[in-house]
Write a protein that holds these residues in place. Structure first.
Motif, PDB file in Angstrom:
ATOM      1  N   ARG A 117      15.231  74.974  73.902  1.00  0.00           N
ATOM      2  CA  ARG A 117      15.910  75.836  74.513  1.00  0.00           C
ATOM      3  C   ARG A 117      17.015  75.421  75.509  1.00  0.00           C
ATOM      4  O   ARG A 117      18.064  75.688  75.468  1.00  0.00           O
ATOM      5  CB  ARG A 117      15.239  77.029  75.435  1.00  0.00           C
ATOM      6  N   ASP A 118      16.495  74.413  76.252  1.00  0.00           N
ATOM      7  CA  ASP A 118      17.307  73.898  77.497  1.00  0.00           C
ATOM      8  C   ASP A 118      18.343  72.465  76.949  1.00  0.00           C
ATOM      9  O   ASP A 118      19.169  72.355  77.806  1.00  0.00           O
ATOM     10  CB  ASP A 118      16.579  73.564  78.648  1.00  0.00           C
ATOM     11  N   ASN A 119      18.019  72.171  75.768  1.00  0.00           N
ATOM     12  CA  ASN A 119      18.812  71.126  75.143  1.00  0.00           C
ATOM     13  C   ASN A 119      19.628  71.544  73.940  1.00  0.00           C
ATOM     14  O   ASN A 119      18.914  70.980  72.850  1.00  0.00           O
ATOM     15  CB  ASN A 119      18.009  69.970  75.228  1.00  0.00           C
ATOM     16  N   PRO A 120      20.776  72.149  73.853  1.00  0.00           N
ATOM     17  CA  PRO A 120      21.104  72.624  72.621  1.00  0.00           C
ATOM     18  C   PRO A 120      21.570  71.369  71.593  1.00  0.00           C
ATOM     19  O   PRO A 120      21.466  71.775  70.457  1.00  0.00           O
ATOM     20  CB  PRO A 120      22.398  73.633  73.022  1.00  0.00           C
ATOM     21  N   ALA A 121      21.943  70.382  72.011  1.00  0.00           N
ATOM     22  CA  ALA A 121      22.171  69.164  71.168  1.00  0.00           C
ATOM     23  C   ALA A 121      20.936  68.667  70.465  1.00  0.00           C
ATOM     24  O   ALA A 121      21.024  68.048  69.731  1.00  0.00           O
ATOM     25  CB  ALA A 121      23.133  68.396  72.123  1.00  0.00           C
ATOM     26  N   ALA A 122      19.876  68.741  71.043  1.00  0.00           N
ATOM     27  CA  ALA A 122      18.519  68.123  70.564  1.00  0.00           C
ATOM     28  C   ALA A 122      18.054  68.361  69.154  1.00  0.00           C
ATOM     29  O   ALA A 122      18.075  69.711  69.072  1.00  0.00           O
ATOM     30  CB  ALA A 122      17.489  68.370  71.835  1.00  0.00           C
ATOM     31  N   ILE A 123      17.593  67.340  68.623  1.00  0.00           N
ATOM     32  CA  ILE A 123      17.012  67.735  67.147  1.00  0.00           C
ATOM     33  C   ILE A 123      15.607  67.664  67.210  1.00  0.00           C
ATOM     34  O   ILE A 123      14.941  67.921  66.192  1.00  0.00           O
ATOM     35  CB  ILE A 123      17.673  67.010  66.232  1.00  0.00           C
ATOM     36  N   SER A 150      14.659  73.658  56.025  1.00  0.00           N
ATOM     37  CA  SER A 150      13.690  72.768  55.565  1.00  0.00           C
ATOM     38  C   SER A 150      14.487  71.390  55.559  1.00  0.00           C
ATOM     39  O   SER A 150      13.848  70.543  55.843  1.00  0.00           O
ATOM     40  CB  SER A 150      12.949  73.402  54.351  1.00  0.00           C
ATOM     41  N   ASP A 151      15.482  71.563  54.806  1.00  0.00           N
ATOM     42  CA  ASP A 151      15.949  70.105  54.485  1.00  0.00           C
ATOM     43  C   ASP A 151      16.440  69.595  55.901  1.00  0.00           C
ATOM     44  O   ASP A 151      16.411  68.337  56.298  1.00  0.00           O
ATOM     45  CB  ASP A 151      17.210  70.332  53.616  1.00  0.00           C
ATOM     46  N   GLU A 152      17.100  70.441  56.719  1.00  0.00           N
ATOM     47  CA  GLU A 152      17.463  69.779  58.188  1.00  0.00           C
ATOM     48  C   GLU A 152      16.338  69.351  58.837  1.00  0.00           C
ATOM     49  O   GLU A 152      16.523  68.447  59.506  1.00  0.00           O
ATOM     50  CB  GLU A 152      18.378  70.918  58.746  1.00  0.00           C
ATOM     51  N   ALA A 203      15.558  65.840  57.484  1.00  0.00           N
ATOM     52  CA  ALA A 203      16.717  64.973  57.769  1.00  0.00           C
ATOM     53  C   ALA A 203      16.424  64.607  59.266  1.00  0.00           C
ATOM     54  O   ALA A 203      16.515  63.373  59.513  1.00  0.00           O
ATOM     55  CB  ALA A 203      17.866  65.874  57.551  1.00  0.00           C
ATOM     56  N   ASN A 204      16.297  65.537  60.158  1.00  0.00           N
ATOM     57  CA  ASN A 204      16.096  65.109  61.689  1.00  0.00           C
ATOM     58  C   ASN A 204      15.007  64.390  61.691  1.00  0.00           C
ATOM     59  O   ASN A 204      14.985  63.529  62.606  1.00  0.00           O
ATOM     60  CB  ASN A 204      16.096  66.559  62.387  1.00  0.00           C
TER      61      ASN A 204
END
Length: 682
Positions: free
Chosen positions: A168-174, A190-192, A195-196
């Motif tokens: 929630r606090d780190n929108p760029a985080a994967i 699922s693919d994303e 991949a992450n």
């Protein structure tokens, strides 16, 4: 593709590559909407790998299925980390329908993170960052703002809340690096998510490769490098019975040996004593390997005798050290108001021998093999952490809380009751067909690991494959008349399964000839295979059984002919009488070591018998004046029960002799002849 199908496909791909996660390690999930069959209204569901499953082999039956609204509502009743264990029981009240597999402790991580797909994995490269002393600082250096560091926390509901807050606090985080543990990644599809996950794993691998030190384990130790292969295997086989005795003080264990380069290189390095003493970190690792291994502190050139003596000293110290570790952890648990489970045993699960390799142990072969695989994961983790920093696993107190967690104890209690012969290793001679094959099949069905020894290697291996994977059975070539060949077969058992408990002298052949027709060559052949062969096998096995200090069984497949005088059968019957008396002699000699020696006296086994199919049947039929195809019926009619003896009946008797029900029986011959009065034992 349905949401569960998509999740299973992703899980299988991730789990198929050991760089991504270890066997049975990690879990994956997917969220989606289905129609509630009761209300007809749409309902949000979470599908997540259940407790104890394996990603690489996951099927839909291995998924837990929960209602997201009810799972998320648990946030409002969560009582805090001091009562964390209560939340796993609470998951049962959130299940959809029958719920599928039992939800794991990581369920909250998947349900509370606001992403449609979540992966939690244990890659070596990710754990290397997670166990580096400065892993928190390395995380943004390696991954930028795409991956966030999470300090060590035991798996559970609070960890799920922590990761949900990070998402929630780190929108760029994967994803996140979980200190001391592994990685978590997420995605809208699922693919994303896949991949992450792979991006985090590969980025960590590349950083370690590019920035790592050339010799993360230090310089080579003189004299600690791997022995030449022939010497290495000979020493491993010679040490195996003694190592199994060490690993089985509390309860009998099956072993697995590997001399993989990753292991021998680690043991050849100057830093291996320090790193091995630090122990493993990832909870999945040390739950299988124990907190640390036992390491022989002698060079590869040390003799077997010196190695055994030193190992016995190290084992005594290991047990004392582990007992102290347990007592410290138990005292801390009681101070928190908890009563820990009883100590499960103080023997090592991993034993490392410089120049030779690693023996790993478990209740069965698969458990032993996987424990070894996990320690290889741990070596890879240590290499990665030492390459870019210093290896710093979670502390002892946290290891104890994981190892003796009530939830882990509950998982152990849910395991199926072991089969009667689980943990025992059997070697059966002449086991590729007939009576031997039936015996091997029965022993494997009762949980034993089985070595199929036969003159015909192809048939031996084919029979072994019929019984299951190499965790169940292996096939070896063995000419029982050859002393070196017999020792090689026993060594194969030691290297495959770590030991030997049960030997069945079944190899045999028969020539139906009268006294005057019997040649010296006929006599020698019969006696070499059965009398001499049984002697050689029993002698090689007895040394192992004595060194292991676990007792054991030797069973002779003799014959009613050992006490019954039939026509045209002098060489066969005489050698069977030899075998029968070997039973008595060895029972008297080996009893002090807890080794039981018994025999079985079958009547003629026609159907399924290699001996009868090889010409013996035709000759015996001629002696009795009946058609060969009716020989079995003829034998049956001369018995008191009027029943034909089959290979399976002999196998049944072997099992009974080796079961705990007859653990006070030795020197016995059991007739399996449907009642041949002339062969009654007197």
């Amino acid at each position: 593709m349905s949401t569960p199908s998509e999740l299973i496909a992703r899980s299988n791909r991730l789990g198929a590559d050991p760089r991504n996660t270890n066997y049975a390690g990690g879990n994956t999930s997917a969220k989606g909407t289905e129609t509630d069959p009761v209300t007809g209204e749409p309902v949000e569901l979470l599908w997540v790998k259940g407790s104890g499953g394996d990603l690489g082999t996951l099927t839909e039956a291995g998924l837990a299925v929960l209602r997201l609204d009810r799972l998320r509502a648990l946030v409002d009743v969560y009582p805090g980390v001091d009562r964390e264990d209560e939340m796993v029981a609470a998951f049962d009240y959130t299940l959809h329908g029958k719920g599928g597999a039992a939800p794991s402790i990581d369920t909250a991580m998947h349900g509370l993170v606001d992403a449609a797909h979540v992966d939690h994995l244990h890659p070596d490269s990710g754990i290397a960052i997670a166990t580096a002393v400065d892993g928190e600082a390395l995380t943004p250096e390696i991954f930028g703002d795409k991956v966030v560091w999470v300090p060590w926390r035991r798996p559970g509901f609070q960890l799920g809340l922590d990761i949900a807050a990070i998402k929630r606090d780190n929108p760029a985080a994967i994803g996140a690096i979980l200190g001391g543990h592994g990685i978590t990644a997420w995605g809208d599809t699922s693919d994303e998510a896949e991949a992450n996950s792979l991006w985090i794993i590969r980025t960590a691998e590349e950083y370690i490769a590019e920035h790592g030190r050339t010799h993360p384990f230090g310089e080579d130790l003189a004299g600690y490098g791997p022995l030449p292969s022939e010497e290495r295997y000979a020493k491993a086989a010679a040490l195996a019975p003694h190592l199994r005795a060490i690993a089985s003080t509390d309860r009998a264990q099956v072993g697995h040996f590997t001399d993989a380069e990753v292991v021998t290189d680690f043991l050849a390095s100057s830093e291996h004593p320090r790193l091995a003493a630090l122990g493993t970190s990832c909870p999945d690792h040390f739950l299988r390997t124990k907190v640390k291994p036992l390491v022989l502190d002698l060079p590869a050139t040390a003799t077997v005798e010196d190695s055994v003596a030193r190992l016995e000293e190290l084992h005594e110290a290991y047990r004392a050290d582990y007992t102290s570790y347990y007592e410290r952890g138990a005292a801390a648990a009681r101070a928190r108001g908890e009563e820990p489970p009883a100590m499960r045993g103080a023997d090592p699960a991993i034993i490392l021998i410089p120049g030779v390799g690693m023996f790993s142990y478990g209740a069965n072969k698969q458990t032993a093999r996987v424990a070894g695989e996990f320690y290889i994961n741990a070596i890879n983790v240590m290499r990665g952490a030492e390459s870019i920093s210093h290896y710093a696993p979670i502390d002892e107190a946290e290891k104890f809380r994981i190892e003796y967690w009530a939830l882990e104890e509950a998982k152990l209690q849910r395991m199926p009751k072991p089969k009667a012969l689980q943990g025992r290793v059997a070697l059966v001679t002449g086991a590729a067909s007939g009576i031997g094959k039936a015996i091997a099949t029965r022993l494997a069905a009762e949980g034993a690991c089985v070595v199929i020894a036969d003159l015909d290697l192809d048939k031996a291996q084919a029979t072994a494959s019929e019984l299951g994977s190499t965790d169940v059975a292996i096939g070896v070539e063995a000419n029982v008349t050859d002393e070196s060949a017999v020792q090689q077969a026993v060594d194969a058992a030691l290297l495959a399964f770590g030991g030997l408990d049960l030997v069945v002298n079944n190899a045999g052949l028969s020539l139906s000839k009268s006294l005057l027709e019997t040649t010296v060559a006929d006599w020698d052949l019969q006696h070499n295979v059965m009398a001499k062969g049984s002697f050689l096998v029993s002698r090689a096995a007895a040394k192992v059984l004595i060194d292991q200090k676990l007792g054991g069984d030797i069973v002779y497949i003799s014959s009613k002919n050992s006490v019954f005088a039939g026509p045209n059968n002098i060489a066969y019957s005489a050698t069977k009488a030899d075998q029968a008396h070997q039973v008595r002699l060895l029972a008297a000699e080996l009893g002090e070591y807890g080794v039981r020696v018994n025999g079985i006296n079958p009547d003629g086994v026609v159907r399924g018998s290699g001996i009868f199919a090889g010409g013996w049947g035709a000759k015996r039929a001629a002696v009795y004046g009946v058609p060969e195809e009716e020989l079995g019926k003829y034998y049956a009619q001369r018995t008191l029960l009027k029943r034909e003896v089959l290979p399976e009946h002999v196998a049944n008797a072997v099992f009974v002799l080796c079961s705990s029900d007859l653990d006070h029986t030795t020197g016995l011959h059991i007739p399996v002849d449907a009642g041949v009065a002339a062969a009654f034992l007197r």
